[in-house]
Write a protein that holds these residues in place. Structure first.
Motif, PDB file in Angstrom:
ATOM      1  N   MET A 158       0.841  -1.180   0.000  1.00 31.16           N
ATOM      2  CA  MET A 158       0.000   0.000   0.000  1.00 31.16           C
ATOM      3  C   MET A 158       0.886   1.243   0.000  1.00 31.16           C
ATOM      4  N   SER A 159       0.617   2.163  -0.914  1.00 32.49           N
ATOM      5  CA  SER A 159       1.399   3.387  -1.042  1.00 32.49           C
ATOM      6  C   SER A 159       0.638   4.561  -0.446  1.00 32.49           C
ATOM      7  N   THR A 160       1.330   5.314   0.377  1.00 25.90           N
ATOM      8  CA  THR A 160       0.722   6.490   0.986  1.00 25.90           C
ATOM      9  C   THR A 160       1.477   7.731   0.514  1.00 25.90           C
ATOM     10  N   THR A 161       0.760   8.672  -0.031  1.00 24.13           N
ATOM     11  CA  THR A 161       1.358   9.913  -0.485  1.00 24.13           C
ATOM     12  C   THR A 161       1.013  11.014   0.502  1.00 24.13           C
ATOM     13  N   THR A 162       2.032  11.724   0.927  1.00 20.48           N
ATOM     14  CA  THR A 162       1.831  12.826   1.853  1.00 20.48           C
ATOM     15  C   THR A 162       2.000  14.141   1.107  1.00 20.48           C
ATOM     16  N   THR A 163       1.086  15.041   1.304  1.00 19.23           N
ATOM     17  CA  THR A 163       1.170  16.367   0.699  1.00 19.23           C
ATOM     18  C   THR A 163       2.135  17.212   1.522  1.00 19.23           C
ATOM     19  N   GLY A 184      -4.608  19.267  -4.180  1.00 19.36           N
ATOM     20  CA  GLY A 184      -5.997  19.174  -3.752  1.00 19.36           C
ATOM     21  C   GLY A 184      -6.215  19.225  -2.253  1.00 19.36           C
ATOM     22  N   GLN A 185      -5.148  19.312  -1.486  1.00 23.57           N
ATOM     23  CA  GLN A 185      -5.244  19.331  -0.023  1.00 23.57           C
ATOM     24  C   GLN A 185      -5.083  20.755   0.512  1.00 23.57           C
ATOM     25  N   LEU A 186      -5.871  21.101   1.498  1.00 19.93           N
ATOM     26  CA  LEU A 186      -5.778  22.408   2.149  1.00 19.93           C
ATOM     27  C   LEU A 186      -4.500  22.453   2.984  1.00 19.93           C
ATOM     28  N   ILE A 187      -3.611  23.409   2.679  1.00 27.28           N
ATOM     29  CA  ILE A 187      -2.341  23.509   3.417  1.00 27.28           C
ATOM     30  C   ILE A 187      -2.157  24.865   4.096  1.00 27.28           C
ATOM     31  N   GLY A 188      -3.120  25.767   3.930  1.00 27.70           N
ATOM     32  CA  GLY A 188      -3.009  27.080   4.552  1.00 27.70           C
ATOM     33  C   GLY A 188      -3.970  28.063   3.928  1.00 27.70           C
TER      34      GLY A 188
END
Length: 139
Positions: A1-6, A111-115
């Protein structure tokens, strides 16, 4: 399983946003305050033009915070808090600095909220334009 972190918003990202927003505001002749918050709502960078009205520092921060908490540009939220809007009581329901005036935008990466970025000092439409112009510089 691959997990990608933003990747989170960095100080370098924040400085890029501050400089880009400042260029946009300066080109329009608007002395502005600029706030960058990380995903947790913590202050990452701030700049107030020495000619900007003092309250613009507070409004830029509140706009950024509102955009972050609701994951939407504050320009898109203005009608929601009008007397007949679904969020009418939200500004007074919480003990938080929410401000439903254009000039705050969420910052997303992959696509991820970072600030969030907030601008204050110009007309709301100008502040929104400066913020969106700065986001384009972040890539």
């Amino acid at each position: 399983m691959s997990t990608t972190t933003t990747a989170p918003l960095t100080v370098t990202d924040a400085e890029t946003l501050i400089l880009a927003a400042r260029r946009a505001a300066d080109a329009a002749g608007v002395p502005a305050s600029i706030t960058v918050l990380d995903a947790g709502g913590n202050l990452l960078a701030f700049r107030r033009d020495e000619r900007a009205v003092l309250i613009s520092g507070e409004t830029s921060t509140a706009k950024a915070y509102t955009a972050l908490q609701l994951n939407a540009p504050t320009a898109d939220l203005v009608d929601l808090v009008k007397p007949d809007g679904p969020f009418h009581s939200l500004p007074t329901a919480l003990n938080k600095p929410l401000l439903f005036i254009a000039g705050g935008v969420p910052i997303r990466r992959d696509g991820q909220l970072i600030g969030a970025l907030g601008l204050g000092g110009g007309a709301p439409e100008q502040d929104h334009a400066f913020a969106t112009a700065a986001l384009k510089e972040l890539g």
